[in-house]
Scaffold this motif. Structure first.
Motif, PDB file in Angstrom:
ATOM      1  N   THR A  11       0.165   3.286  -5.937  1.00  0.00           N
ATOM      2  CA  THR A  11      -0.496   2.003  -5.673  1.00  0.00           C
ATOM      3  C   THR A  11      -1.954   2.152  -5.252  1.00  0.00           C
ATOM      4  O   THR A  11      -2.620   1.155  -4.993  1.00  0.00           O
ATOM      5  CB  THR A  11       0.245   1.236  -4.561  1.00  0.00           C
ATOM      6  N   GLY A  12      -2.450   3.382  -5.183  1.00  0.00           N
ATOM      7  CA  GLY A  12      -3.790   3.599  -4.652  1.00  0.00           C
ATOM      8  C   GLY A  12      -4.889   3.511  -5.694  1.00  0.00           C
ATOM      9  O   GLY A  12      -4.693   3.041  -6.821  1.00  0.00           O
TER      10      GLY A  12
ATOM     11  N   LYS B 298       2.008   6.468   4.337  1.00  0.00           N
ATOM     12  CA  LYS B 298       2.364   5.499   3.299  1.00  0.00           C
ATOM     13  C   LYS B 298       2.624   6.170   1.955  1.00  0.00           C
ATOM     14  O   LYS B 298       2.404   5.602   0.891  1.00  0.00           O
ATOM     15  CB  LYS B 298       1.258   4.459   3.161  1.00  0.00           C
TER      16      LYS B 298
ATOM     17  N   ASN C 292       0.809  -1.214   0.000  1.00  0.00           N
ATOM     18  CA  ASN C 292       0.000   0.000   0.000  1.00  0.00           C
ATOM     19  C   ASN C 292       0.846   1.270   0.000  1.00  0.00           C
ATOM     20  O   ASN C 292       0.304   2.373   0.019  1.00  0.00           O
ATOM     21  CB  ASN C 292      -0.919   0.020   1.224  1.00  0.00           C
TER      22      ASN C 292
END
Length: 468
Positions: A289-290, A307, A230
């Motif tokens: 990555t979101g 993150k 994440n």
């Protein structure tokens, strides 16, 4: 009959009406021309002022001496957005105090508006007879109002640093050689990074080139992304159109352009625009990555979860990411740095300049007072107060007063290569249609290729961008 004055429903100051009356021969004193002469002259006055309906017999224009500033009476209504209330209320109070020194009998009422409902309230007010005397507008909102005659013209020479106004604000206020609003302040997006995370991968300063930027992101991804699926080395949600269009601008492309036919046309399918969109998608594919179907509205809260290594945003978002009220984490305080974001072109990334302007509605009965209040609120003294509040000034001369090592220093650099949305009459309709967000989502999620999505976007833009 005795003519004391004529006023126009669409709103001109008494001084403007009086000057026009004198020009075409309507007496301001006690002359008694025939009804036929008066009807003809009043008709000419209506044409000269652009009025829809004439109202007669109010206070006289030229019979006596001008009223001294200290003896002027009445009320001045100012509509500002909540930014001023939340971030520089002392400046508003100071300007009101300075204004009262000249006009002690004028009551200044400042009303704060929310960005989400502001334009709806402005539209309702402009449709009636009682309007605020000063209104704050986003610089991407002005064109439609200007071309439809909603604002009174102003004289730039009366305002500090008007020769150095940032083009992104100045151009949004101009039409057919006249100026209809005054630049207020501006914000520019920059790179924002976690200094502690970069230190852990051996990087001790912000990237100075796009090559360095990618190398730093590779290191962040390798160290933190390997153990946390994440973790985004770079935060770039799919519908973040201000960021994506910066890549378009960096590649020499445009969202839309005016053609030889005088009409605006979508330009995202041009070779340069497609190259910019392709570079944007590559950055997203490599380091984000979101969720690709969301925008950047909750960026500080997401970054505050710890993150994210870097992101592209407004300088205030770095602070918000450490504020629990914004969903941020106070433990991250002091762990963010800012830098002028380098573009793939090798130059500094052109940043969208989101800013505000101040306009005087054409229906205001206090246009001269309104302009004087704006003059004080945007003069060099007030601009310095905005700089102290970590906000960028409206002119290039005072951008140099922003400390280079301050959180806003990189933003001041970015503002010198800023851009705004197309100054087309229907741009507001383009934004409301969400065409940019939906196009970018299609690209980010792989639903459409960059060229196909860009061509479809241009068709949608063409359908509404010329509407008044």
């Amino acid at each position: 009959m005795t003519v004391r004055a004529i006023t126009a429903e669409v709103g001109h100051s008494s001084a403007t009406v009086c000057r026009e009356m004198q020009r075409i021969g309507i007496p301001a004193g006690s002359d008694n021309p025939t009804e036929e002469i008066m009807a003809e002259r009043i008709s000419r006055l209506a044409a000269g002022l652009g009025a829809m309906v004439l109202m007669g017999a109010v206070a006289g224009c030229g019979g006596g001496r001008p009223v001294a500033a200290a003896d002027r009476t009445g009320e001045l209504t100012v509509w500002l957005t909540v930014d001023a209330q939340e971030s520089w209320p002392d400046l508003v109070n100071e300007v009101n105090d300075r204004f009262r020194r000249t006009y002690p009998k004028i009551k200044v009422t400042v009303q704060y508006q929310q960005w989400t409902t502001k334009n709806q309230k402005i539209d309702a007010a402009l449709a009636g007879r009682k309007v605020p005397d000063v209104i704050e507008m986003g610089n991407s909102e002005t064109t439609n109002y200007i071309v439809n005659g909603a604002f009174a013209a102003v004289d730039p020479a009366k305002f500090d640093h008007s020769a150095e106004w940032l083009p992104a604000l100045r151009d949004a206020c101009r039409n057919d050689g006249k100026t209809y609003c005054v630049p207020y302040y501006v914000g520019a997006r920059v790179g924002i990074y976690r200094t502690d995370l970069l230190a852990q991968v051996g990087v001790t300063r912000a990237p100075r080139s796009y090559t360095e930027l990618r190398a730093d992101l590779d290191k962040l991804k390798a160290k933190f992304g390997a153990t946390d699926k994440n973790f985004s080395a770079f935060y770039m949600p799919g519908r973040y159109w201000y960021a994506a269009m910066a890549f378009v601008k960096d590649a020499g492309g445009e969202i839309a352009a005016r053609g030889k036919d005088g009409r605006w046309h979508g330009a995202l399918s041009s070779a340069r625009s497609v190259a910019g969109l392709t570079a944007w998608k590559d950055l997203l594919d490599s380091y984000y990555t979101g969720d690709r179907s969301k925008d950047n509205g909750d960026e500080p809260a997401v970054v505050g979860q710890g993150k994210v290594g870097m992101f592209y945003g407004n300088t205030w978002e770095a602070k918000a990411a450490t504020d629990s009220r914004s969903g941020g984490d106070p433990a991250l305080h002091g762990k963010f740095g800012t830098f002028a974001f380098p573009g793939p072109s090798g130059k500094m990334m052109p940043s969208f300049l989101g800013g505000s302007t101040l306009a005087v509605p054409a229906k205001s009965e206090n246009q001269d007072l309104a302009q004087d209040w704006i003059r004080l609120f945007t003069d060099r003294t007030s601009q310095r107060r905005l700089i102290a509040a970590d906000t960028l000034p409206n002119n290039t001369a005072q951008l140099k007063e922003v400390a280079a090592d301050s959180v806003n220093g990189p933003a001041a650099q970015a503002a010198t290569r800023g851009w705004v949305t197309p100054l087309a009459p229907g741009w507001g309709a383009v934004e409301k249609s969400n065409v940019l967000q939906e196009t970018l989502q299609d690209i980010a999620t792989g639903k459409q290729s960059v060229p196909d999505a860009a061509r479809a976007a241009d068709r949608r833009i063409d359908a509404v961008i010329n509407e008044n």
